[in-house]
Design a protein around this motif. Sequence first.
Motif, mmCIF file in Angstrom:
data_model
loop_
_atom_site.group_PDB
_atom_site.id
_atom_site.type_symbol
_atom_site.label_atom_id
_atom_site.label_comp_id
_atom_site.label_asym_id
_atom_site.label_seq_id
_atom_site.Cartn_x
_atom_site.Cartn_y
_atom_site.Cartn_z
ATOM 1 N N GLN A 98 0.826 -1.206 0.000
ATOM 2 C CA GLN A 98 0.000 0.000 0.000
ATOM 3 C C GLN A 98 0.864 1.261 0.000
ATOM 4 O O GLN A 98 0.566 2.236 -0.690
ATOM 5 N N GLU A 99 1.972 1.218 0.755
ATOM 6 C CA GLU A 99 2.892 2.346 0.778
ATOM 7 C C GLU A 99 3.560 2.531 -0.568
ATOM 8 O O GLU A 99 3.710 3.667 -1.057
ATOM 9 N N GLY A 100 3.962 1.451 -1.219
ATOM 10 C CA GLY A 100 4.615 1.548 -2.508
ATOM 11 C C GLY A 100 3.713 2.161 -3.567
ATOM 12 O O GLY A 100 4.143 3.026 -4.339
ATOM 13 N N SER B 94 4.333 10.600 -6.243
ATOM 14 C CA SER B 94 5.651 10.932 -6.794
ATOM 15 C C SER B 94 6.680 11.194 -5.692
ATOM 16 O O SER B 94 7.407 12.189 -5.688
ATOM 17 N N ARG B 95 6.747 10.259 -4.728
ATOM 18 C CA ARG B 95 7.736 10.373 -3.644
ATOM 19 C C ARG B 95 8.382 9.017 -3.411
ATOM 20 O O ARG B 95 7.934 7.998 -3.945
ATOM 21 N N GLU B 96 9.452 9.006 -2.646
ATOM 22 C CA GLU B 96 10.121 7.759 -2.311
ATOM 23 C C GLU B 96 9.322 7.007 -1.268
ATOM 24 O O GLU B 96 8.890 7.599 -0.276
ATOM 25 N N PRO B 97 9.102 5.708 -1.462
ATOM 26 C CA PRO B 97 8.358 4.942 -0.470
ATOM 27 C C PRO B 97 9.161 4.736 0.808
ATOM 28 O O PRO B 97 10.387 4.672 0.782
ATOM 29 N N GLN B 98 8.458 4.622 1.929
ATOM 30 C CA GLN B 98 9.075 4.340 3.219
ATOM 31 C C GLN B 98 8.654 2.934 3.653
ATOM 32 O O GLN B 98 7.630 2.746 4.292
#
Length: 257
Positions: free
Chosen positions: A240-242, A249-253
Amino acid sequence: MAGSVEMSVTGGVALVEISNPPLNLLTMHVRSELRLVMERIGCDSSVRAVVLRSTGDRAFSAGSDISEFPRDARAGHRRAVQEHSCYDAVADLPQPVVAELSGHVLGGGLELALACDIRVADATAHLGLPEVKLGVFPSGAGTQRLPRTIGVSQAKRMMLLGEIVDADRALELGLVDEMVPRGQATAAAAEIAGRIAGQPALAVQAIKKAVDHGLRFGTRAGQALEAELIAGLFATHDAQEGVQAFLESREPQFTHD
């Protein structure tokens, strides 16, 4: 007893090091220690990737200790079963294993490397299964894993002739996945393992499990497992985070759960 296997964990990567100088022979004691270390890693959710290496620069492993070769059929069977349990413990880890290879990678040493998921060799590596020259054959699953890695005819050629190939030829055959200059295998293997450890762990483990299952039981069985695994992954935090990170448009955590 001679030989030991040490493990340390940094940043989600377990470094497993075989130490039995000068040639890092895989004695029965070393194989037993290696199997126990792999069992520990398999139960450790903090480990997301593994690097398998040996001390020194002469050999990843020149193979089994010939002085331990049995002289009767019953002891020979026990030895083969012990070899299988050790190398299977490596192959069956849920976490991917990167082998760091230099110097001699022969006999049981190559069988151990074949149980790993990715093999990185430096220019000093020489690889082969020369057991036929001793009147025996590679019975630590070499006859099973080598054909699946480089193809049936090339594998038969190597084993029937006891051929030893250099790093360049090993790369051509697909026996190793990356070849680097002398002394750079440590950095290359660590870099690959670190990148794997940075990926969402459950997805990484699902990939390894699905690939291995399909190779063992066939494409249909692999597809069935794919469906089961992806169904579970869609409900995880990291999936879900990915997806959300991609949409934003951000880096996943990733939290690896």
